[in-house]
Design a protein around this motif. Sequence first.
Motif, PDB file in Angstrom:
ATOM      1  N   ASP A  12       0.682  -1.404  -0.037  1.00 30.80           N
ATOM      2  CA  ASP A  12      -0.143   0.097   0.215  1.00 30.80           C
ATOM      3  C   ASP A  12       0.991   1.055   0.301  1.00 30.80           C
ATOM      4  O   ASP A  12       1.661   1.761   1.258  1.00 30.80           O
ATOM      5  N   LEU A  13       0.698   1.897  -1.166  1.00 27.65           N
ATOM      6  CA  LEU A  13       2.029   3.146  -1.246  1.00 27.65           C
ATOM      7  C   LEU A  13       1.404   3.867  -0.342  1.00 27.65           C
ATOM      8  O   LEU A  13       2.267   4.616   0.733  1.00 27.65           O
ATOM      9  N   TYR A  14       0.719   4.286   0.157  1.00 28.37           N
ATOM     10  CA  TYR A  14      -0.071   5.252   0.870  1.00 28.37           C
ATOM     11  C   TYR A  14       0.374   5.427   2.691  1.00 28.37           C
ATOM     12  O   TYR A  14       0.810   5.731   3.176  1.00 28.37           O
ATOM     13  N   GLN A  15      -0.311   3.712   2.957  1.00 21.40           N
ATOM     14  CA  GLN A  15       0.119   3.510   4.026  1.00 21.40           C
ATOM     15  C   GLN A  15       2.309   3.484   3.944  1.00 21.40           C
ATOM     16  O   GLN A  15       3.066   3.653   5.163  1.00 21.40           O
ATOM     17  N   ALA A  16       2.925   2.781   3.513  1.00 20.73           N
ATOM     18  CA  ALA A  16       4.453   2.955   2.564  1.00 20.73           C
ATOM     19  C   ALA A  16       4.558   4.508   3.300  1.00 20.73           C
ATOM     20  O   ALA A  16       5.699   4.471   4.174  1.00 20.73           O
ATOM     21  N   VAL A  17       3.894   5.708   2.576  1.00 17.71           N
ATOM     22  CA  VAL A  17       4.950   5.900   2.723  1.00 17.71           C
ATOM     23  C   VAL A  17       4.936   7.695   3.958  1.00 17.71           C
ATOM     24  O   VAL A  17       5.514   7.804   4.984  1.00 17.71           O
ATOM     25  N   GLU A  18       3.553   6.686   4.386  1.00 21.34           N
ATOM     26  CA  GLU A  18       3.346   7.373   5.944  1.00 21.34           C
ATOM     27  C   GLU A  18       4.438   6.391   6.878  1.00 21.34           C
ATOM     28  O   GLU A  18       4.790   6.990   8.217  1.00 21.34           O
ATOM     29  N   GLU A  19       4.391   5.504   6.823  1.00 19.33           N
ATOM     30  CA  GLU A  19       5.314   4.405   8.103  1.00 19.33           C
ATOM     31  C   GLU A  19       7.061   5.125   7.164  1.00 19.33           C
ATOM     32  O   GLU A  19       7.176   5.041   8.415  1.00 19.33           O
ATOM     33  N   PHE A  20       7.105   5.117   6.226  1.00 18.35           N
ATOM     34  CA  PHE A  20       8.734   5.901   6.147  1.00 18.35           C
ATOM     35  C   PHE A  20       8.927   7.793   7.102  1.00 18.35           C
ATOM     36  O   PHE A  20      10.239   7.756   7.126  1.00 18.35           O
ATOM     37  N   LYS A  21       8.328   7.856   6.299  1.00 23.98           N
ATOM     38  CA  LYS A  21       7.739   9.894   7.349  1.00 23.98           C
ATOM     39  C   LYS A  21       7.590   9.397   8.819  1.00 23.98           C
ATOM     40  O   LYS A  21       8.348   9.828   9.720  1.00 23.98           O
ATOM     41  N   GLU A  22       6.898   8.337   8.954  1.00 28.13           N
ATOM     42  CA  GLU A  22       6.954   7.738  10.721  1.00 28.13           C
ATOM     43  C   GLU A  22       8.842   7.512  11.605  1.00 28.13           C
ATOM     44  O   GLU A  22       9.244   7.715  12.250  1.00 28.13           O
ATOM     45  N   GLU A  23       9.629   7.110   9.652  1.00 30.06           N
ATOM     46  CA  GLU A  23      10.954   6.811  10.320  1.00 30.06           C
ATOM     47  C   GLU A  23      11.759   7.876  10.003  1.00 30.06           C
ATOM     48  O   GLU A  23      12.967   7.746  10.267  1.00 30.06           O
ATOM     49  N   GLU A  26      11.656  11.965   4.142  1.00 32.29           N
ATOM     50  CA  GLU A  26      10.896  12.472   3.473  1.00 32.29           C
ATOM     51  C   GLU A  26      11.020  12.079   2.357  1.00 32.29           C
ATOM     52  O   GLU A  26      11.809  11.770   1.690  1.00 32.29           O
ATOM     53  N   VAL A  27       9.574  11.968   2.228  1.00 28.14           N
ATOM     54  CA  VAL A  27       9.192  10.970   0.814  1.00 28.14           C
ATOM     55  C   VAL A  27       8.053  12.226   0.223  1.00 28.14           C
ATOM     56  O   VAL A  27       7.119  12.689   0.284  1.00 28.14           O
ATOM     57  N   GLU A  28       8.634  12.008  -0.879  1.00 26.42           N
ATOM     58  CA  GLU A  28       7.893  12.717  -1.982  1.00 26.42           C
ATOM     59  C   GLU A  28       7.074  11.463  -2.978  1.00 26.42           C
ATOM     60  O   GLU A  28       7.796  10.525  -3.923  1.00 26.42           O
ATOM     61  N   TYR A  29       5.880  11.990  -3.487  1.00 27.08           N
ATOM     62  CA  TYR A  29       4.724  10.687  -4.280  1.00 27.08           C
ATOM     63  C   TYR A  29       5.742  11.081  -6.299  1.00 27.08           C
ATOM     64  O   TYR A  29       6.387  12.459  -6.272  1.00 27.08           O
ATOM     65  N   GLY A  30       5.902  10.899  -6.682  1.00 26.62           N
ATOM     66  CA  GLY A  30       6.471  10.428  -7.997  1.00 26.62           C
ATOM     67  C   GLY A  30       5.541  11.471  -8.640  1.00 26.62           C
ATOM     68  O   GLY A  30       6.383  12.243 -10.025  1.00 26.62           O
ATOM     69  N   THR A  31       4.415  11.268  -8.721  1.00 27.45           N
ATOM     70  CA  THR A  31       3.244  12.196  -9.407  1.00 27.45           C
ATOM     71  C   THR A  31       2.122  12.419  -8.699  1.00 27.45           C
ATOM     72  O   THR A  31       2.167  11.834  -7.754  1.00 27.45           O
ATOM     73  N   GLU A  32       1.628  13.441  -8.828  1.00 26.09           N
ATOM     74  CA  GLU A  32       0.350  14.233  -8.299  1.00 26.09           C
ATOM     75  C   GLU A  32      -0.929  13.645  -8.410  1.00 26.09           C
ATOM     76  O   GLU A  32      -1.312  13.607  -7.515  1.00 26.09           O
ATOM     77  N   LYS A  33      -0.947  13.345  -9.194  1.00 25.78           N
ATOM     78  CA  LYS A  33      -2.148  12.143  -9.796  1.00 25.78           C
ATOM     79  C   LYS A  33      -1.648  10.744 -10.004  1.00 25.78           C
ATOM     80  O   LYS A  33      -1.360  10.233 -10.065  1.00 25.78           O
ATOM     81  N   ASN A  34      -2.975   9.683  -8.940  1.00 24.97           N
ATOM     82  CA  ASN A  34      -2.984   8.835  -9.266  1.00 24.97           C
ATOM     83  C   ASN A  34      -1.330   8.451  -8.788  1.00 24.97           C
ATOM     84  O   ASN A  34      -1.008   7.269  -9.974  1.00 24.97           O
ATOM     85  N   PRO A  35      -0.741   8.342  -8.185  1.00 28.87           N
ATOM     86  CA  PRO A  35       0.994   7.742  -8.194  1.00 28.87           C
ATOM     87  C   PRO A  35       0.712   6.220  -7.619  1.00 28.87           C
ATOM     88  O   PRO A  35      -0.147   5.918  -7.154  1.00 28.87           O
ATOM     89  N   TYR A  36       1.733   5.436  -8.567  1.00 32.06           N
ATOM     90  CA  TYR A  36       2.152   4.071  -7.999  1.00 32.06           C
ATOM     91  C   TYR A  36       3.128   4.076  -7.676  1.00 32.06           C
ATOM     92  O   TYR A  36       3.952   3.030  -7.171  1.00 32.06           O
ATOM     93  N   ASN A  37       4.141   5.220  -7.864  1.00 28.70           N
ATOM     94  CA  ASN A  37       5.719   5.329  -7.087  1.00 28.70           C
ATOM     95  C   ASN A  37       5.629   6.193  -5.769  1.00 28.70           C
ATOM     96  O   ASN A  37       5.004   7.390  -5.823  1.00 28.70           O
ATOM     97  N   ALA A  38       6.971   6.584  -5.025  1.00 27.21           N
ATOM     98  CA  ALA A  38       7.074   7.270  -4.026  1.00 27.21           C
ATOM     99  C   ALA A  38       8.631   7.660  -4.256  1.00 27.21           C
ATOM    100  O   ALA A  38       9.276   6.178  -4.766  1.00 27.21           O
ATOM    101  N   TYR A  47      18.699   6.256  -4.141  1.00 32.06           N
ATOM    102  CA  TYR A  47      17.969   6.988  -3.392  1.00 32.06           C
ATOM    103  C   TYR A  47      17.022   5.474  -3.731  1.00 32.06           C
ATOM    104  O   TYR A  47      17.408   4.344  -4.020  1.00 32.06           O
ATOM    105  N   LEU A  48      15.771   5.595  -3.266  1.00 31.49           N
ATOM    106  CA  LEU A  48      14.893   4.461  -3.081  1.00 31.49           C
ATOM    107  C   LEU A  48      13.586   5.078  -3.480  1.00 31.49           C
ATOM    108  O   LEU A  48      13.211   6.431  -3.509  1.00 31.49           O
ATOM    109  N   GLU A  49      12.806   4.230  -4.314  1.00 28.22           N
ATOM    110  CA  GLU A  49      11.992   4.209  -5.137  1.00 28.22           C
ATOM    111  C   GLU A  49      10.988   2.753  -4.412  1.00 28.22           C
ATOM    112  O   GLU A  49      11.162   1.782  -4.352  1.00 28.22           O
ATOM    113  N   LEU A  50       9.918   3.662  -3.519  1.00 31.42           N
ATOM    114  CA  LEU A  50       8.572   3.170  -2.591  1.00 31.42           C
ATOM    115  C   LEU A  50       7.952   2.290  -3.728  1.00 31.42           C
ATOM    116  O   LEU A  50       7.101   4.116  -5.000  1.00 31.42           O
ATOM    117  N   LEU A  51       7.317   1.439  -4.079  1.00 35.72           N
ATOM    118  CA  LEU A  51       7.035   0.792  -5.475  1.00 35.72           C
ATOM    119  C   LEU A  51       5.864  -0.061  -5.479  1.00 35.72           C
ATOM    120  O   LEU A  51       5.749  -1.271  -4.227  1.00 35.72           O
TER     121      LEU A  51
END
Length: 208
Positions: A12-23, A26-38, A47-51
């Motif tokens: 789950d991308l959104y959950q993973a982003v929040e978990e990495f932020k909690e760690e 700094e995380v940014e989504y790959g695209t503004e709309k309908n991202p599939y990576n961060a 760098y790390l690509e969360l996919l």
Amino acid sequence: MKTGHIIYKVDDLYQAVEEFKEEGFEVEYGTEKNPYNAIIYFSQGPYLELLASTGMPKFMKRILRMFGKSRLADRLDYWDNHKGGPCGVALENYKTDLREEKGILEKYNQGYFEMPSRRNDTKGRKLRFTCLFPHEMQLPFLMTYFNIDPKPENFIHPNGINGIKNISFGTREELIPIIKELCDDPVLTLFTGNGIKDLEFEYSVKEI
């Protein structure tokens, strides 16, 4: 070439982003709309690509197979179906093409598929680059660096991490000389095995 980035599969991308932020990243989504990576950038090095997914629909993979691109479809399937964690390594150069790298692969009788790629990121940058996917899945894939450098300057993540210090990448013994000829990056440690065994981060301050 240098180690460009690590693909880190998440469910789950959104959950993973929040978990990495909690760690403390700094995380940014790959695209503004309908991202599939961060992306988790560092000022220097890979760098790390969360996919969450490759974004390639199943019918497109079937078309790839119909047109003789089964090896690419297999690699995409591997990333899409991976159980989670580090699952891919990209090597990058700082040129506008991959001509030299294609010559090395051809010398070792390694086939590949090359394709131009693009991504418009959340900061309005129109990133353009070229990817090259060897048919051999135990070889990293290759890419030219972005036309615009998206990495922040002199940046340290809130958790004190300023980069990736080491990546342990396992592959078949006969493929190691190919990777060494492609890549001269001391960050990448090669061993006989299968896949990424370990990631070691570099801290700018003493780890607490």
